[in-house]
Design a protein around this motif. Structure first.
Motif, mmCIF file in Angstrom:
data_model
loop_
_atom_site.group_PDB
_atom_site.id
_atom_site.type_symbol
_atom_site.label_atom_id
_atom_site.label_comp_id
_atom_site.label_asym_id
_atom_site.label_seq_id
_atom_site.Cartn_x
_atom_site.Cartn_y
_atom_site.Cartn_z
ATOM 1 N N ASN A 98 8.986 -11.459 18.377
ATOM 2 C CA ASN A 98 8.386 -10.743 17.230
ATOM 3 C C ASN A 98 8.310 -9.263 17.592
ATOM 4 N N TYR A 99 9.474 -8.693 17.842
ATOM 5 C CA TYR A 99 9.573 -7.370 18.448
ATOM 6 C C TYR A 99 8.780 -6.299 17.689
ATOM 7 N N GLN A 100 9.107 -6.086 16.428
ATOM 8 C CA GLN A 100 8.477 -4.998 15.687
ATOM 9 C C GLN A 100 6.989 -5.235 15.480
ATOM 10 N N LYS A 101 6.627 -6.473 15.210
ATOM 11 C CA LYS A 101 5.223 -6.814 15.010
ATOM 12 C C LYS A 101 4.416 -6.536 16.275
ATOM 13 N N ASN A 102 4.959 -6.931 17.425
ATOM 14 C CA ASN A 102 4.254 -6.703 18.691
ATOM 15 C C ASN A 102 4.180 -5.215 19.030
ATOM 16 N N LEU A 103 5.274 -4.502 18.783
ATOM 17 C CA LEU A 103 5.289 -3.069 19.076
ATOM 18 C C LEU A 103 4.298 -2.321 18.185
ATOM 19 N N ASP A 104 4.299 -2.635 16.908
ATOM 20 C CA ASP A 104 3.360 -1.990 15.983
ATOM 21 C C ASP A 104 1.912 -2.273 16.403
ATOM 22 N N HIS A 105 1.668 -3.493 16.833
ATOM 23 C CA HIS A 105 0.311 -3.869 17.258
ATOM 24 C C HIS A 105 -0.120 -3.069 18.486
ATOM 25 N N LEU A 106 0.766 -2.934 19.475
ATOM 26 C CA LEU A 106 0.414 -2.181 20.686
ATOM 27 C C LEU A 106 0.153 -0.714 20.367
ATOM 28 N N ILE A 107 0.968 -0.147 19.489
ATOM 29 C CA ILE A 107 0.779 1.265 19.112
ATOM 30 C C ILE A 107 -0.522 1.445 18.343
ATOM 31 N N GLU A 108 -0.802 0.514 17.459
ATOM 32 C CA GLU A 108 -2.015 0.600 16.643
ATOM 33 C C GLU A 108 -3.272 0.541 17.495
ATOM 34 N N ILE A 109 -3.339 -0.433 18.411
ATOM 35 C CA ILE A 109 -4.551 -0.532 19.226
ATOM 36 C C ILE A 109 -4.589 0.565 20.280
ATOM 37 N N GLY A 110 -3.411 1.039 20.700
ATOM 38 C CA GLY A 110 -3.375 2.141 21.653
ATOM 39 C C GLY A 110 -3.956 3.411 21.069
ATOM 40 N N GLN A 111 -3.679 3.671 19.785
ATOM 41 C CA GLN A 111 -4.211 4.851 19.109
ATOM 42 C C GLN A 111 -5.738 4.822 19.034
ATOM 43 N N VAL A 112 -6.289 3.630 18.961
ATOM 44 C CA VAL A 112 -7.736 3.479 18.868
ATOM 45 C C VAL A 112 -8.404 3.510 20.235
ATOM 46 N N ILE A 113 -7.782 2.856 21.217
ATOM 47 C CA ILE A 113 -8.442 2.614 22.505
ATOM 48 C C ILE A 113 -8.084 3.642 23.567
ATOM 49 N N ASP A 114 -6.820 4.041 23.639
ATOM 50 C CA ASP A 114 -6.361 4.883 24.746
ATOM 51 C C ASP A 114 -6.645 6.352 24.442
ATOM 52 N N GLN A 115 -7.643 6.913 25.107
ATOM 53 C CA GLN A 115 -8.068 8.295 24.880
ATOM 54 C C GLN A 115 -7.559 9.255 25.954
ATOM 55 N N ARG A 116 -6.597 8.825 26.771
ATOM 56 C CA ARG A 116 -6.110 9.693 27.841
ATOM 57 C C ARG A 116 -5.345 10.895 27.282
ATOM 58 N N THR A 117 -5.408 11.999 28.027
ATOM 59 C CA THR A 117 -4.642 13.196 27.670
ATOM 60 C C THR A 117 -3.814 13.623 28.873
ATOM 61 N N SER A 118 -2.799 14.443 28.616
ATOM 62 C CA SER A 118 -1.954 14.930 29.705
ATOM 63 C C SER A 118 -1.361 16.279 29.328
ATOM 64 N N SER A 119 -1.161 17.107 30.340
ATOM 65 C CA SER A 119 -0.526 18.409 30.117
ATOM 66 C C SER A 119 1.006 18.298 30.175
ATOM 67 N N LEU A 120 1.523 17.128 30.544
ATOM 68 C CA LEU A 120 2.978 16.917 30.636
ATOM 69 C C LEU A 120 3.497 16.467 29.272
ATOM 70 N N SER A 121 4.413 17.230 28.719
ATOM 71 C CA SER A 121 4.917 16.910 27.377
ATOM 72 C C SER A 121 5.688 15.602 27.368
ATOM 73 N N VAL A 122 6.317 15.254 28.502
ATOM 74 C CA VAL A 122 7.163 14.069 28.536
ATOM 75 C C VAL A 122 6.378 12.781 28.331
ATOM 76 N N ILE A 123 5.064 12.788 28.663
ATOM 77 C CA ILE A 123 4.288 11.567 28.508
ATOM 78 C C ILE A 123 3.275 11.649 27.373
ATOM 79 N N GLN A 124 3.233 12.784 26.696
ATOM 80 C CA GLN A 124 2.310 12.923 25.569
ATOM 81 C C GLN A 124 2.791 12.107 24.382
ATOM 82 N N GLU A 125 1.816 11.506 23.661
ATOM 83 C CA GLU A 125 2.147 10.786 22.441
ATOM 84 C C GLU A 125 2.428 11.794 21.324
ATOM 85 N N LYS A 126 3.390 11.469 20.482
ATOM 86 C CA LYS A 126 3.741 12.371 19.376
ATOM 87 C C LYS A 126 2.826 12.091 18.176
#
Length: 291
Positions: free
Chosen positions: A263-291
């Motif tokens: 269930n590729y897209q469903k699982n990916l969308d779910h991880l991104i959705e909960i990541g936006q809510v839960i993962d509050q990390r920041t970084s000065s490196l553009s390569v790992i920053q979320e768009k």
């Protein structure tokens, strides 16, 4: 036990021993020889090859030859320059050690991939997708390795738990819900605690995925599905469990990935959705920053 080891340790007739000696000494020629040609070269009758194959647990000589050649090719490939037990020496410098460990890791992944069979992997995926509860049983470092797999699976809403208390593992096996499956980790496939857990799961009709060494062992006989670990290390005369750990990690990552891909897209969308809510990390490196 490897086919080669069975040939060297079990009792056979004089004619069968002659055939075994030929097989052990000339594996590279077997693809091009018929049963009659081998019988002629060993001064035996073709029926002796059939009897030998059946004594070794195969339906006929062709099945024995194919399995033996697969084993022989495996044991003579992928690790041309690195000793899995002593991958570096006390004379090696820092970067040399780092380079050798990188090569060892690469060889291990390639080695493990060569042992993967489509049908076994498909069966493992089907077992995991069908199970509502997945329980992982292992000992020592295997328990720690499996925790990352459990974390990733739980994040895509597959209920996975690692048994961390060996004394309680057998109770947990008997108490698993009827819609469960077990993943059992054992390099030798002869760990008595793991075998008791496998037997408990089988008694309850629960499917078992075994991650273990190549060849026939007690765990593989009990399992519904077997995924083979790279089998290069001795039990204890070594620097560390480098190839075993890498191989198990790779196989667990493959299992997670094939489940995710169902269930590729469903699982990916779910991880991104909960990541936006839960993962509050920041970084000065553009390569790992979320768009």
């Amino acid at each position: 036990m490897l086919i080669k080891e069975k040939m060297q340790t079990e009792k056979f007739s004089t004619s069968e021993q002659a055939i075994i000696a030929f097989l052990l000494e000339n594996p590279e020629t077997l693809d091009n020889l018929t049963v009659q040609q081998i019988a002629t070269k060993t001064y035996t009758h073709p029926s002796a090859l059939i009897r030998l194959a059946k004594k070794l647990g195969f339906s006929g000589y062709s099945e024995l030859r194919n399995a033996y050649l697969e084993e022989w090719k495996y044991l003579n490939s992928h690790f041309p320059s690195i000793d899995a037990n002593l991958p570096f020496t006390n004379q090696d410098g820092l970067i040399t050690i780092a380079q050798k460990m990188a090569r060892l890791t690469q060889n291990t992944v390639e080695d493990t991939l060569s042992l993967l069979h489509h049908d076994e992997l498909k069966r493992a995926k089907e077992i995991l997708l069908k199970a509502d509860n997945i329980r992982i049983f292992g000992t020592n470092a295997n328990t720690l390795i499996s925790q990352d797999f459990a974390l990733k699976m739980n994040r895509i809403r597959k209920n996975v738990a690692t048994s961390t208390n060996l004394a309680e593992s057998l109770y947990e096996a008997y108490n698993c819900p009827s819609t469960s499956c077990g993943i059992l980790l054992s390099y030798t496939g002869e760990n008595l605690s793991i075998l008791r857990i496998a037997q408990a799961l089988k008694e309850r009709g629960l499917p078992v995925i075994a991650i273990t060494s190549i060849g026939e062992n007690s765990l593989s006989k009990l399992a519904d599905c077997v995924l083979s670990i790279t089998t290069r290390e001795r039990l204890y005369s070594k620097i560390g469990n480098f190839t075993i750990n890498t191989s198990i990690c790779y196989l667990l990552d493959v299992l997670y990935s094939v489940v995710f891909a169902e269930n590729y897209q469903k699982n990916l969308d779910h991880l991104i959705e909960i990541g936006q809510v839960i993962d509050q990390r920041t970084s000065s490196l553009s390569v790992i920053q979320e768009k």
